[in-house]
Design a protein around this motif. Structure first.
Motif, short mmCIF file in Angstrom:
data_model
loop_
_atom_site.label_atom_id
_atom_site.label_comp_id
_atom_site.label_asym_id
_atom_site.label_seq_id
_atom_site.Cartn_x
_atom_site.Cartn_y
_atom_site.Cartn_z
N THR A 73 0.84 -1.20 0.00
CA THR A 73 0.00 0.00 0.00
C THR A 73 0.87 1.25 0.00
O THR A 73 2.09 1.17 0.23
CB THR A 73 -0.92 0.03 1.23
OG1 THR A 73 -0.13 0.22 2.42
CG2 THR A 73 -1.72 -1.26 1.36
N ASP A 74 0.24 2.41 -0.23
CA ASP A 74 0.95 3.69 -0.19
C ASP A 74 0.76 4.37 1.16
O ASP A 74 0.70 5.60 1.25
CB ASP A 74 0.45 4.61 -1.31
CG ASP A 74 -1.04 4.92 -1.19
OD1 ASP A 74 -1.71 4.33 -0.30
OD2 ASP A 74 -1.54 5.76 -1.95
N ARG A 130 -1.27 11.10 4.33
CA ARG A 130 -2.44 10.68 3.57
C ARG A 130 -3.47 10.05 4.49
O ARG A 130 -3.14 9.21 5.32
CB ARG A 130 -2.04 9.67 2.48
CG ARG A 130 -1.16 10.27 1.40
CD ARG A 130 -0.77 9.24 0.36
NE ARG A 130 0.12 9.81 -0.63
CZ ARG A 130 0.73 9.11 -1.58
NH1 ARG A 130 0.53 7.80 -1.66
NH2 ARG A 130 1.52 9.71 -2.45
N ARG A 164 -4.18 3.31 0.03
CA ARG A 164 -4.54 2.68 -1.23
C ARG A 164 -3.54 1.58 -1.59
O ARG A 164 -2.35 1.70 -1.30
CB ARG A 164 -4.57 3.72 -2.35
CG ARG A 164 -5.70 4.74 -2.22
CD ARG A 164 -5.55 5.85 -3.22
NE ARG A 164 -4.33 6.62 -2.99
CZ ARG A 164 -3.98 7.71 -3.70
NH1 ARG A 164 -4.76 8.12 -4.67
NH2 ARG A 164 -2.85 8.34 -3.42
N PHE A 165 -4.04 0.55 -2.24
CA PHE A 165 -3.21 -0.55 -2.70
C PHE A 165 -2.38 -0.07 -3.89
O PHE A 165 -2.93 0.49 -4.84
CB PHE A 165 -4.09 -1.73 -3.10
CG PHE A 165 -3.32 -2.94 -3.57
CD1 PHE A 165 -2.75 -3.82 -2.67
CD2 PHE A 165 -3.19 -3.20 -4.93
CE1 PHE A 165 -2.05 -4.93 -3.11
CE2 PHE A 165 -2.50 -4.31 -5.37
CZ PHE A 165 -1.92 -5.17 -4.46
N ASN A 166 -1.06 -0.27 -3.83
CA ASN A 166 -0.21 0.16 -4.95
C ASN A 166 0.65 -0.96 -5.52
O ASN A 166 1.64 -0.71 -6.21
CB ASN A 166 0.67 1.34 -4.51
CG ASN A 166 1.70 0.95 -3.44
OD1 ASN A 166 1.70 -0.18 -2.96
ND2 ASN A 166 2.55 1.88 -3.07
N GLY A 167 0.30 -2.20 -5.22
CA GLY A 167 0.98 -3.34 -5.81
C GLY A 167 2.46 -3.43 -5.41
O GLY A 167 2.81 -3.31 -4.24
N TRP A 168 3.31 -3.60 -6.42
CA TRP A 168 4.74 -3.81 -6.18
C TRP A 168 5.55 -2.52 -6.18
O TRP A 168 6.78 -2.56 -6.22
CB TRP A 168 5.31 -4.75 -7.25
CG TRP A 168 4.72 -6.12 -7.21
CD1 TRP A 168 3.68 -6.58 -7.96
CD2 TRP A 168 5.13 -7.20 -6.38
NE1 TRP A 168 3.41 -7.89 -7.65
CE2 TRP A 168 4.29 -8.30 -6.68
CE3 TRP A 168 6.12 -7.35 -5.42
CZ2 TRP A 168 4.42 -9.52 -6.04
CZ3 TRP A 168 6.24 -8.57 -4.78
CH2 TRP A 168 5.41 -9.64 -5.08
N THR A 169 4.87 -1.38 -6.12
CA THR A 169 5.56 -0.09 -6.22
C THR A 169 6.64 0.07 -5.15
O THR A 169 7.76 0.53 -5.43
CB THR A 169 4.55 1.06 -6.12
OG1 THR A 169 3.58 0.93 -7.16
CG2 THR A 169 5.26 2.41 -6.25
N ASN A 170 6.31 -0.27 -3.91
CA ASN A 170 7.29 -0.12 -2.82
C ASN A 170 8.52 -0.98 -3.06
O ASN A 170 9.66 -0.54 -2.82
CB ASN A 170 6.64 -0.50 -1.48
CG ASN A 170 5.59 0.49 -1.04
OD1 ASN A 170 5.70 1.68 -1.32
ND2 ASN A 170 4.56 0.00 -0.37
N THR A 222 10.68 0.45 -5.74
CA THR A 222 11.45 1.57 -5.18
C THR A 222 12.69 1.06 -4.47
O THR A 222 13.79 1.63 -4.60
CB THR A 222 10.59 2.39 -4.20
OG1 THR A 222 9.44 2.88 -4.88
CG2 THR A 222 11.38 3.55 -3.61
N SER A 276 6.88 7.42 5.79
CA SER A 276 6.69 6.50 4.66
C SER A 276 6.47 5.09 5.20
O SER A 276 7.32 4.21 5.06
CB SER A 276 7.90 6.55 3.72
OG SER A 276 8.11 7.84 3.21
#
Length: 290
Positions: free
Chosen positions: A37-38, A43, A47-53, A56, A257
């Protein structure tokens, strides 16, 4: 009645199992969810952000450096703590008059707080500190270093301090293993003409495998989870030269974060599991075969 007797042992472990699930399993599962999640301090909505983390983590230079430093720290300290631990244990298992005193001396650093160790070592490791002055006084000025401020060696300096602190603890475990080996084996080896080195390789090491197994797992997991040594001695500096996964996780949470920090924690959990479980399985099989 038979059923209740069979379940009796489970009733005994149930409280401990509940505490384990509540304070370890449940937070791990929740953390695994939030790592995708983000989740941030600024915030209101998560929200679900998949593999973004995770993307990064593997594209950010500082995070990659932290992963590299963590691996370096784990490898160096596992080797150092176990080699010095075995050497000290073998030496202090001999019939020395001062062996009990020496055991206490070598074990004592492991009970010291890392804060105390930091207070002692930080002045010693300065450019004008005791260690560099000692090198200069014996004509080894070329070995002087900026031990805690040179990005090229700072993580190795932290490794050295960690080895100094913990080798005595590994020594105590190896000593317990050595004292459980019957002396008859060594007497028989001596009669057959085996020297000290052959006796060590063919008798001591195989029969010391349970202790080696324990120490390898303790030092490996501790090395991959390193935090306090780096945080107290360098704070991740100079710059980001000595950052490790543990300090990055703390920094991410400090900056708000939380999703990224949780992703780093999840990655660390997966790495520790993937390395330690196969190693434990291999060592157990080796121990049984011996």
């Amino acid at each position: 009645m038979k059923i209740s007797k069979k379940l009796y042992s489970y009733y005994m472990v149930l409280p401990a199992l509940l505490i384990y699930c509540l304070f370890f399993v449940l937070p791990t599962v929740i953390g695994f969810f939030y790592s995708f999640t983000d989740w941030r301090l600024d915030r209101e909505e998560i929200r679900f952000n998949g593999w973004t983390n995770f993307q990064t983590i593997f594209t950010d230079d500082t995070l990659l450096l932290a992963l590299k430093n963590t691996v370096i720290f784990a490898v160096v300290t596992v080797i150092g703590k176990n080699v010095f631990g075995i050497v000290l244990a073998v030496a202090l298992n001999m019939q020395l008059k001062t062996r009990n005193l020496l055991r206490a001396i070598f074990y004592s650093p492991s009970i010291l707080s890392i804060l105390v160790i930091s207070i002692v070592f930080t002045p010693m490791l300065r450019s004008d500190g005791v260690i560099n002055k000692l090198f200069e006084s014996v004509g080894l000025g070329s070995l002087t270093q900026a031990w805690l401020t040179d990005p090229a060696i700072v993580i190795l300096t932290v490794c050295g301090i960690s080895i100094w602190q913990s080798a005595g603890f590994q020594m105590a475990i190896y000593l317990a293993g050595l004292q459980s080996i019957p002396k008859d084996y060594y007497e028989a080896a001596t009669i057959d003409g085996a020297g000290g080195w052959k006796s060590f390789v063919h008798i001591t090491l195989p029969l010391l495998l349970p202790a080696i197994n324990i120490n390898l797992m303790l030092t490996l997991i501790g090395g991959l989870k390193v935090f306090s040594e780096v945080f107290v001695l360098t704070g991740g500096g100079p710059g980001n030269a000595s950052q490790v996964v543990g300090t990055i996780i703390m920094r991410s949470f400090g900056e708000g974060s939380w999703g990224l920090g949780t992703a780093m924690n999840t990655l660390l959990f997966v790495v520790v599991t993937l390395i330690s479980v196969p190693l434990l399985y291999f060592m157990r099989r080796k121990e049984v075969s011996e």
